[in-house]
Write a protein that holds these residues in place. Structure first.
Motif: not given
Ligand SMILES: [Zn+2]
Length: 170
Positions: A83-102
């Motif tokens: 859970n933590r690793r995925i959240a970190e992966d998301i939050y350390t990305r630029p916001p514009c990339e988060r949509f595709d990642y999630v």
């Protein structure tokens, strides 16, 4: 003050020379948050966590009991670590990339990734105890969501709203 009037403390005070020279870091046995040890044998980040852990050990009624059952403990550690690793992966990305990642993560869960699916549906992560700071990126529930909450927010918004709206929430 006469000797007889001194109240005996249940727990003896910690003497100065028991303090580690440099602040040693440890992982809280209750909430998995990293903390600086104030005592050498300190296992929990706070009094609240210490009490919670003892309550569980004593088998008192507690919805989080299953977390500490010895057989499930290692499995749970891995689970919450993910859970933590995925959240970190998301939050350390630029916001514009988060949509595709999630979106990709949810797609993987839907198409049969069982462990990921279990993580995203987990009640303790969807409705977390905010005292369990270790569940959150940077131990900060005020600023970040759990992975499961991110997925939940995404699913609630993504199909109705613009991408930019979704990224504001995650
Ligand atoms: Zn703790």
């Amino acid at each position: 003050m006469s000797k007889g009037s001194v109240r005996k403390l249940a727990v003896p005070p910690i003497s100065m020379n028991e303090e580690p020279q440099e602040k040693e870091k440890a992982i809280c046995g209750q909430c998995s948050a990293e903390f600086e040890k104030r005592r050498r044998n300190q296992k929990f980040c706070s009094d609240a966590c210490r009490k919670n852990a003892h309550q569980k050990r004593d088998g008192k009624e507690n919805p989080r009991n299953s977390l500490m059952s010895p057989s499930k403990r290692r499995e749970n550690e891995l689970f919450f670590d993910t859970n933590r690793r995925i959240a970190e992966d998301i939050y350390t990305r630029p916001p514009c990339e988060r949509f595709d990642y999630v979106a990709g993560m949810i797609e993987a869960a839907r198409s049969g990734h069982g462990k990921l699916r279990a993580l995203l549906m987990n009640k303790l992560l969807l409705f977390p105890d905010y005292d369990m700071r270790g569940l959150f990126h940077r131990n900060c529930p005020a600023a970040y969501l759990t992975t499961s909450q991110i997925a939940s927010v995404f699913c609630g918004l993504a199909w109705k709203a613009e991408q930019s709206v979704v990224t504001i929430y995650i």
